[in-house]
Design a protein around this motif. Sequence first.
Motif, PDB file in Angstrom:
ATOM      1  N   GLY A 206       0.794  -1.225   0.000  1.00  0.00           N
ATOM      2  CA  GLY A 206       0.000   0.000   0.000  1.00  0.00           C
ATOM      3  C   GLY A 206       0.821   1.268   0.000  1.00  0.00           C
ATOM      4  N   THR A 207       2.117   1.152   0.255  1.00  0.00           N
ATOM      5  CA  THR A 207       2.975   2.343   0.209  1.00  0.00           C
ATOM      6  C   THR A 207       2.893   2.988  -1.183  1.00  0.00           C
ATOM      7  N   PRO A 208       2.731   4.312  -1.260  1.00  0.00           N
ATOM      8  CA  PRO A 208       2.676   4.960  -2.578  1.00  0.00           C
ATOM      9  C   PRO A 208       4.016   4.826  -3.315  1.00  0.00           C
ATOM     10  N   LEU A 209       3.933   4.441  -4.575  1.00  0.00           N
ATOM     11  CA  LEU A 209       5.122   4.289  -5.407  1.00  0.00           C
ATOM     12  C   LEU A 209       4.930   5.055  -6.713  1.00  0.00           C
ATOM     13  N   LEU A 210       6.039   5.458  -7.299  1.00  0.00           N
ATOM     14  CA  LEU A 210       5.986   5.936  -8.676  1.00  0.00           C
ATOM     15  C   LEU A 210       6.045   4.734  -9.601  1.00  0.00           C
ATOM     16  N   VAL A 228       9.053  -1.352 -17.212  1.00  0.00           N
ATOM     17  CA  VAL A 228       8.107  -0.862 -16.209  1.00  0.00           C
ATOM     18  C   VAL A 228       8.792  -0.925 -14.849  1.00  0.00           C
ATOM     19  N   SER A 229       8.866   0.228 -14.191  1.00  0.00           N
ATOM     20  CA  SER A 229       9.582   0.309 -12.917  1.00  0.00           C
ATOM     21  C   SER A 229       8.675   0.855 -11.826  1.00  0.00           C
ATOM     22  N   PHE A 230       8.944   0.409 -10.613  1.00  0.00           N
ATOM     23  CA  PHE A 230       8.279   0.965  -9.445  1.00  0.00           C
ATOM     24  C   PHE A 230       9.335   1.560  -8.529  1.00  0.00           C
ATOM     25  N   TYR A 231       9.186   2.857  -8.227  1.00  0.00           N
ATOM     26  CA  TYR A 231      10.181   3.592  -7.460  1.00  0.00           C
ATOM     27  C   TYR A 231       9.660   3.872  -6.047  1.00  0.00           C
ATOM     28  N   HIS A 232      10.436   3.503  -5.072  1.00  0.00           N
ATOM     29  CA  HIS A 232      10.135   3.908  -3.704  1.00  0.00           C
ATOM     30  C   HIS A 232      11.125   4.997  -3.313  1.00  0.00           C
ATOM     31  N   LEU A 233      10.650   6.245  -3.331  1.00  0.00           N
ATOM     32  CA  LEU A 233      11.558   7.382  -3.186  1.00  0.00           C
ATOM     33  C   LEU A 233      11.454   7.981  -1.792  1.00  0.00           C
ATOM     34  N   HIS A 234      12.467   7.739  -1.002  1.00  0.00           N
ATOM     35  CA  HIS A 234      12.511   8.305   0.338  1.00  0.00           C
ATOM     36  C   HIS A 234      13.570   9.407   0.343  1.00  0.00           C
ATOM     37  N   ARG A 235      13.146  10.614   0.629  1.00  0.00           N
ATOM     38  CA  ARG A 235      14.051  11.768   0.539  1.00  0.00           C
ATOM     39  C   ARG A 235      14.758  11.799  -0.811  1.00  0.00           C
ATOM     40  N   ALA A 236      13.972  11.611  -1.835  1.00  0.00           N
ATOM     41  CA  ALA A 236      14.520  11.626  -3.192  1.00  0.00           C
ATOM     42  C   ALA A 236      13.372  11.937  -4.145  1.00  0.00           C
ATOM     43  N   HIS A 237      13.676  12.255  -5.376  1.00  0.00           N
ATOM     44  CA  HIS A 237      12.625  12.563  -6.333  1.00  0.00           C
ATOM     45  C   HIS A 237      13.093  12.258  -7.746  1.00  0.00           C
ATOM     46  N   PHE A 238      12.118  12.065  -8.600  1.00  0.00           N
ATOM     47  CA  PHE A 238      12.350  11.917 -10.026  1.00  0.00           C
ATOM     48  C   PHE A 238      12.362  13.324 -10.619  1.00  0.00           C
ATOM     49  N   ARG A 239      13.224  13.559 -11.587  1.00  0.00           N
ATOM     50  CA  ARG A 239      13.337  14.902 -12.131  1.00  0.00           C
ATOM     51  C   ARG A 239      13.005  14.923 -13.616  1.00  0.00           C
ATOM     52  N   ALA A 240      12.208  15.892 -14.017  1.00  0.00           N
ATOM     53  CA  ALA A 240      11.876  16.062 -15.429  1.00  0.00           C
ATOM     54  C   ALA A 240      12.072  17.520 -15.790  1.00  0.00           C
ATOM     55  N   ALA A 241      12.496  17.781 -16.990  1.00  0.00           N
ATOM     56  CA  ALA A 241      12.669  19.157 -17.465  1.00  0.00           C
ATOM     57  C   ALA A 241      12.002  19.305 -18.814  1.00  0.00           C
ATOM     58  N   THR A 242      11.355  20.448 -19.027  1.00  0.00           N
ATOM     59  CA  THR A 242      10.736  20.738 -20.307  1.00  0.00           C
ATOM     60  C   THR A 242      11.285  22.056 -20.819  1.00  0.00           C
ATOM     61  N   GLU A 243      11.821  22.015 -22.018  1.00  0.00           N
ATOM     62  CA  GLU A 243      12.446  23.225 -22.565  1.00  0.00           C
ATOM     63  C   GLU A 243      11.405  24.130 -23.185  1.00  0.00           C
TER      64      GLU A 243
ATOM     65  N   GLU B 186      10.822  19.948 -12.960  1.00  0.00           N
ATOM     66  CA  GLU B 186       9.847  19.343 -12.079  1.00  0.00           C
ATOM     67  C   GLU B 186      10.459  18.215 -11.270  1.00  0.00           C
ATOM     68  N   ARG B 187      10.097  18.184  -9.996  1.00  0.00           N
ATOM     69  CA  ARG B 187      10.526  17.116  -9.100  1.00  0.00           C
ATOM     70  C   ARG B 187       9.309  16.298  -8.728  1.00  0.00           C
ATOM     71  N   ILE B 188       9.375  15.015  -8.985  1.00  0.00           N
ATOM     72  CA  ILE B 188       8.193  14.168  -8.900  1.00  0.00           C
ATOM     73  C   ILE B 188       8.387  13.078  -7.857  1.00  0.00           C
ATOM     74  N   THR B 189       7.388  12.935  -6.997  1.00  0.00           N
ATOM     75  CA  THR B 189       7.365  11.822  -6.055  1.00  0.00           C
ATOM     76  C   THR B 189       5.941  11.287  -5.972  1.00  0.00           C
ATOM     77  N   ALA B 190       5.811  10.139  -5.323  1.00  0.00           N
ATOM     78  CA  ALA B 190       4.491   9.577  -5.054  1.00  0.00           C
ATOM     79  C   ALA B 190       4.187   9.780  -3.585  1.00  0.00           C
TER      80      ALA B 190
END
Lengths: 243, 243
Positions: A206-210, A228-243, B186-190
């Motif tokens: 039930g823990t939220p995952l990306l 297909v990946s499931f990320y458990h991000l603790h004190r971390a984040h996924f980063r995206a940039a749009t130009e 953008e910084r993305i988490t669940a």
Amino acid sequence: MARKATQGKGNKKPLYASVYEELVERVRSGQWMPGQRIPNEFQIAAEQGVSQGTARKAVSRLAAENLLVRVQGLGTFVVEPTPEHFQFRFFSVFQANGKRIIPRSRSTKCKVGTASRIERMALDLRRNARVVRFQRLRMRGRRPFVTESICLPAETFEGLVVRSPPDTLYDLFQRDYGVLIKRIEERITATAADAKTAAKLKIAPGTPLLRIQRIAFALDDRPVELRVSFYHLHRAHFRAATE
Amino acid sequence: MARKATQGKGNKKPLYASVYEELVERVRSGQWMPGQRIPNEFQIAAEQGVSQGTARKAVSRLAAENLLVRVQGLGTFVVEPTPEHFQFRFFSVFQANGKRIIPRSRSTKCKVGTASRIERMALDLRRNARVVRFQRLRMRGRRPFVTESICLPAETFEGLVVRSPPDTLYDLFQRDYGVLIKRIEERITATAADAKTAAKLKIAPGTPLLRIQRIAFALDDRPVELRVSFYHLHRAHFRAATE
DNA sequence: CAGTGGTCTAGACCACGTG
DNA sequence: ACGTGGTCTAGACCACTGC
């Protein structure tokens, strides 16, 4: 040696596009190996029967696509497919302090099977096409934090199944299969960990995952990987940039 | 009229960079308005005292940054800050079938306050700087699916607090404040929905959500917006691409 | 110093959209 | 037919690197 870059009459491609394709082919075929210095702009121009400016435009495009690296005063080099190169580019997970996380990986269960409907659509495969599938667990220090299910077209990556896939895939793709990953597309959602994934990541169900579904495209824009990946991000984040 | 693009002796900037900056300034200042056709490459070259190739290089850079739009045979135009332009570019949420979701927005609670530590760091503000804050709810049809908390430096967007912010912000930024958003990070988490957010989105507390923290950068690379959003994505996904 | 990529020029022709 | 952006050339000089 000077070969005129003649084109068919109806051909509307600009000259630099032809030169570009010729250069791509030389890298792809291994004629120019990773790390090697390529001929200078005037030599390329002479070989291809164009001016330096046109050769330069082709080289610039390759450099913009991260296939070549220019160093002023030194020369232009084929990019080295080091783990760092690809990790840095495509694994965009960062700690709160802004430092990139470089994970280690453990692979399991490498098997060949028949592509599912979703896999066929993602990888543009025909019915009954064969695929290689395997799973990975990415570790942050001693802790697992990402599960990955990877699916590759067996035709493109023949014989991969008998090897144990290494920590980093994309450099292997380039070295052994001539497949250079140019870009990736990712679809991101949030989801609750199911029992199986929770067990792998050693977290509560039930823990939220990306959930990140990635499709990787080769230089010729063919999709060559579904992941297909499931990320458990603790004190971390996924980063995206749009130009 | 021909002004020679002279530079100081120690200046190492390439000529096209100076031309680029001049063109940016003309757009930023409103001398060239959105939708307007700008002079052709030879005219720019003559004005700036450079060759057509150099003027072209400057224009190309602006076009690559989505500030100008080239149309062969017609001319080059200042980009129109239509809602579509910015929505399409920066709101990258898609349905399962691949169609982009265009939401409607409702804004509430527009207030001025003192920047918090996090806001100061994100927006590069000095201590005790004032910021404008407001909240939005984005709707997909009749259903709310995104909450947004937006924070802007009050100094840059003076007087914004007295207006009711419109559906789309970035076109307002350009039209009324001369601030053109060039890129976002953008910084993305669940995360699990807390009670307050769940109520706004009309979902059960604990539902997994995407938390997206966005920082928007202007043409001069100043951060001018901090936005924290929670996405409830049902049969939809956030999309990211890496070249 | 020689060799490389980076910038710049002046001029030419092509492809495209409008009138 | 005309004006626009798009391509291409031949040659020049600059800035940087390594010997």
